[in-house]
Motif scaffolding. Sequence first.
Motif, PDB file in Angstrom:
ATOM      1  N   SER A 133      -5.197  14.227  -4.708  1.00 16.12           N
ATOM      2  CA  SER A 133      -5.395  12.758  -4.729  1.00 16.12           C
ATOM      3  C   SER A 133      -4.903  12.736  -6.324  1.00 16.12           C
ATOM      4  O   SER A 133      -4.250  13.919  -7.019  1.00 16.12           O
ATOM      5  N   GLU A 134      -4.555  11.263  -6.575  1.00 13.83           N
ATOM      6  CA  GLU A 134      -4.184  10.970  -7.859  1.00 13.83           C
ATOM      7  C   GLU A 134      -5.671  11.662  -9.171  1.00 13.83           C
ATOM      8  O   GLU A 134      -5.165  11.788 -10.029  1.00 13.83           O
ATOM      9  N   HIS A 135      -6.655  10.321  -8.480  1.00 12.47           N
ATOM     10  CA  HIS A 135      -7.920  10.924  -9.512  1.00 12.47           C
ATOM     11  C   HIS A 135      -8.748  11.940  -8.537  1.00 12.47           C
ATOM     12  O   HIS A 135      -8.456  12.691  -8.182  1.00 12.47           O
ATOM     13  N   ALA A 161       0.959   4.496 -12.592  1.00  7.97           N
ATOM     14  CA  ALA A 161       0.760   6.308 -12.161  1.00  7.97           C
ATOM     15  C   ALA A 161       1.900   6.679 -12.421  1.00  7.97           C
ATOM     16  O   ALA A 161       2.158   7.359 -11.702  1.00  7.97           O
ATOM     17  N   ARG A 162       3.556   5.724 -11.604  1.00 12.32           N
ATOM     18  CA  ARG A 162       4.537   6.504 -11.876  1.00 12.32           C
ATOM     19  C   ARG A 162       4.707   5.516 -12.745  1.00 12.32           C
ATOM     20  O   ARG A 162       4.719   4.569 -13.553  1.00 12.32           O
ATOM     21  N   PRO A 163       6.066   6.171 -13.034  1.00 10.22           N
ATOM     22  CA  PRO A 163       7.183   5.103 -13.973  1.00 10.22           C
ATOM     23  C   PRO A 163       7.063   4.023 -13.738  1.00 10.22           C
ATOM     24  O   PRO A 163       8.009   3.607 -12.209  1.00 10.22           O
ATOM     25  N   LEU A 171      -4.711   6.123  -1.623  1.00 14.17           N
ATOM     26  CA  LEU A 171      -3.916   5.300  -0.691  1.00 14.17           C
ATOM     27  C   LEU A 171      -4.666   4.015  -2.267  1.00 14.17           C
ATOM     28  O   LEU A 171      -5.401   4.816  -2.570  1.00 14.17           O
ATOM     29  N   HIS A 172      -3.677   4.240  -2.178  1.00 12.25           N
ATOM     30  CA  HIS A 172      -3.519   3.021  -3.644  1.00 12.25           C
ATOM     31  C   HIS A 172      -2.608   1.355  -2.801  1.00 12.25           C
ATOM     32  O   HIS A 172      -1.389   1.688  -2.298  1.00 12.25           O
ATOM     33  N   PHE A 173      -3.600   0.211  -2.480  1.00 11.87           N
ATOM     34  CA  PHE A 173      -3.251  -1.072  -2.973  1.00 11.87           C
ATOM     35  C   PHE A 173      -3.109  -2.141  -4.164  1.00 11.87           C
ATOM     36  O   PHE A 173      -4.222  -1.896  -4.554  1.00 11.87           O
ATOM     37  N   ILE A 176       0.562  -0.845  -0.445  1.00  6.09           N
ATOM     38  CA  ILE A 176      -0.303  -0.051  -0.546  1.00  6.09           C
ATOM     39  C   ILE A 176       0.780   1.392  -0.151  1.00  6.09           C
ATOM     40  O   ILE A 176       1.723   0.915   0.859  1.00  6.09           O
ATOM     41  N   HIS A 177       0.979   2.443  -1.285  1.00 13.48           N
ATOM     42  CA  HIS A 177       1.238   3.180  -0.695  1.00 13.48           C
ATOM     43  C   HIS A 177       0.470   4.953  -0.828  1.00 13.48           C
ATOM     44  O   HIS A 177      -0.410   4.318  -1.384  1.00 13.48           O
ATOM     45  N   CYS A 178       0.980   5.626  -0.859  1.00 15.66           N
ATOM     46  CA  CYS A 178      -0.520   7.019  -0.632  1.00 15.66           C
ATOM     47  C   CYS A 178       0.315   8.161  -1.725  1.00 15.66           C
ATOM     48  O   CYS A 178       1.654   8.292  -1.777  1.00 15.66           O
ATOM     49  N   HIS A 179      -0.778   9.164  -1.474  1.00 15.54           N
ATOM     50  CA  HIS A 179      -0.340  10.297  -2.304  1.00 15.54           C
ATOM     51  C   HIS A 179      -1.050  11.366  -1.458  1.00 15.54           C
ATOM     52  O   HIS A 179      -2.346  11.078  -1.381  1.00 15.54           O
ATOM     53  N   TRP A 180      -0.843  12.502  -1.313  1.00 13.37           N
ATOM     54  CA  TRP A 180      -1.185  13.839  -1.053  1.00 13.37           C
ATOM     55  C   TRP A 180      -0.598  14.970  -1.004  1.00 13.37           C
ATOM     56  O   TRP A 180      -0.295  15.435  -2.215  1.00 13.37           O
TER      57      TRP A 180
HETATM   58 ZN   LIG Z   1       0.095   5.480  -6.392  1.00 15.32          ZN
END
Ligand SMILES: [Zn+2]
Length: 280
Positions: free
Chosen positions: A116-118, A211-213, A129-131, A102-106
């Motif tokens: 958020s990304e979306h 959503a990342r390289p 959060l991305h699971f 799990i990681h996170c964007h903020w």
């Molecule tokens: Zn992510």
Amino acid sequence: MCAIITTGRSRMSYWDYWERGPQTWWDKYPASHGKRQSPIDIPSNGTKQIIMKELEIKYKPMKLRQIVENVGYSWKLCLEGSAAHLQVWGGPLKAVFTLDHIHCHWGENHELGNGSEHAVDGKKYEGELHFSHINNKYGSLSKAMDHEDGVGVLAVFLKVGTKANPELTKILEGLKHCEFRGKSFVLEDKVDIVKLIPQSSFYFVYQGSLARPPCIECVVWIVFKDPIEISQSQLDALNELQNHRRRQEGIKISNNYRPLCERGSREILLVKVPKKGCPC
Ligand SMILES: [Zn+2]
């Protein structure tokens, strides 16, 4: 378990969200030019509404060793132990997927409504959060990236409200030991990750990319429509994490999200979870 995407000498050498941000990814990661990139702005009704059999989320995280790590562009929670305790299937998934991490964007702590990304109808939240799961058919992330159903990501929006999220609190306690990039910590107070998933009756499904390289188009995205709530002080704590290994050279991790990509003609399913006992 807990694969790290590597495409060169060092996983931190080539990209981040700032100096080597998304505007520079184009050169080094050709997949980022694709037509099925993520994240996207999601229409709140999807492009098609559908009822599906239940999405089964069978996590038993309390039996596993839990490690948080500052990975420089985010934090990561890895769970070590039996893969059988970390599986999802059903709903739109045509196979069993195992949670990798799990990681996170903020976003920045003084700027609510971003991070958020979306987005949904153009509205963003303070975090996401991305699971991240790997399709059991392929076994490893490197093999999964060769297939359009190789990776399954459950995405949960984070919205700043009045209440702190108790499970995020446990992660943040561990991250107090991980202020700098490369630091990790074994959680004593384990996170019940199921509680980080909203009790929502709707989610979106679409076919997209990492959503990342390296931005490979191998992801089935499942984005829950409703956010979970975190507190302002929890968002503040996320913004204390450092992107570098030492304080004097560091910048803080925030705004670690990729800008929205073109949705194009992709189908976005709005899935309503059937009530228990529904034969559908
Ligand atoms: Zn992510």
